[in-house]
Design a protein around this motif. Structure first.
Motif, PDB file in Angstrom:
ATOM      1  N   ALA A 143      25.230  39.424  80.686  1.00 34.96           N
ATOM      2  CA  ALA A 143      25.864  38.271  81.339  1.00 34.96           C
ATOM      3  C   ALA A 143      27.342  38.145  80.965  1.00 34.96           C
ATOM      4  O   ALA A 143      28.125  37.519  81.693  1.00 34.96           O
ATOM      5  CB  ALA A 143      25.123  36.992  80.974  1.00 34.96           C
ATOM      6  N   GLN A 144      27.733  38.760  79.845  1.00 38.18           N
ATOM      7  CA  GLN A 144      29.137  38.669  79.418  1.00 38.18           C
ATOM      8  C   GLN A 144      30.069  39.545  80.257  1.00 38.18           C
ATOM      9  O   GLN A 144      31.270  39.350  80.250  1.00 38.18           O
ATOM     10  CB  GLN A 144      29.274  39.058  77.942  1.00 38.18           C
ATOM     11  N   THR A 146      31.427  39.748  83.080  1.00 38.69           N
ATOM     12  CA  THR A 146      31.845  39.052  84.304  1.00 38.69           C
ATOM     13  C   THR A 146      32.956  39.869  84.959  1.00 38.69           C
ATOM     14  O   THR A 146      33.559  40.748  84.319  1.00 38.69           O
ATOM     15  CB  THR A 146      32.385  37.654  83.945  1.00 38.69           C
ATOM     16  N   GLN A 148      35.923  38.959  85.446  1.00 37.95           N
ATOM     17  CA  GLN A 148      37.137  38.746  84.651  1.00 37.95           C
ATOM     18  C   GLN A 148      37.147  39.640  83.404  1.00 37.95           C
ATOM     19  O   GLN A 148      38.160  40.273  83.086  1.00 37.95           O
ATOM     20  CB  GLN A 148      37.253  37.283  84.223  1.00 37.95           C
TER      21      GLN A 148
END
Length: 198
Positions: A143-144, A146, A148
């Motif tokens: 999930a980290q 992203t 960005q």
């Protein structure tokens, strides 16, 4: 569905790994000697095979071109250094080890990082570190990763490789510890927070 297997792949599978590695190491040693007097882009496969006293088809059984040979050797060094991050080395320790190994092979890496040809070490190193860090992030917490964070990672990897190439081409003026610390200082804070525990 049957996958096509090339003749060289069949031969390589039949060969003992020690013999295959011995031949590959013979090629890299010849290339290293040639790099002492000529840049990588000017060295030919013919010169490499002549120095090894083997045929061109033997070379092409193992490598697509001389850049593939360089990348294979880099991969060996990567296994001993940055790919050990999170396994037996910390992030900093893995980078220091990578730069120590590169410093021991100063002529080789200076020449290899000077090339911008297709399949060059700069492109290969970028792909290696980008994929390594990406997989490390996903393994920790998918999930980290992203959009960005992926953008920051790609930007950081490009900058890191550029500075590594500049360091090698400028005769490695910083120690492995100094170049490592500068590259770690350049990590974007959001990326550092994710990677610091490697």
């Amino acid at each position: 569905m049957t996958l096509h297997t090339s003749k060289s792949e069949k031969i390589e599978r039949l060969e003992k790994p020690e013999k295959s590695n011995k031949i590959k190491r013979k090629f890299i040693e010849a290339l290293k000697i040639l790099m002492e007097s000529a840049p990588l882009d000017r060295i030919t496969v013919t010169e490499i095979v002549n120095a090894c006293e083997v045929t061109r088809p033997t070379f092409y059984r193992y490598f697509k071109d001389k850049y593939d040979l360089v990348n294979w050797y880099f991969d060996i060094l990567a296994q001993k250094s940055f790919r050990q991050m999170g396994v037996s080395l910390s992030l900093r320790e893995g980078l220091v080890k990578k730069f120590q190994l590169m410093m021991e092979e100063r002529v080789f890496f200076s020449s290899a990082f000077s090339s911008l040809a297709q399949n060059c070490l700069i492109d290969y190193d970028y792909e290696c570190i980008y994929q390594f860090y990406r997989e490390a992030i996903c393994k920790k917490d998918k999930a980290q990763l992203t959009p960005q964070i992926d953008f920051l990672l790609r930007m950081y990897c490009h900058g890191s490789i550029f500075m590594t190439a500049e360091w090698t081409k400028n005769n490695m003026p910083l120690s492995p510890e100094e170049i490592t610390d500068r590259l770690l200082d350049a990590l974007p804070p959001k990326l550092y927070d994710i990677l610091k525990d490697l």
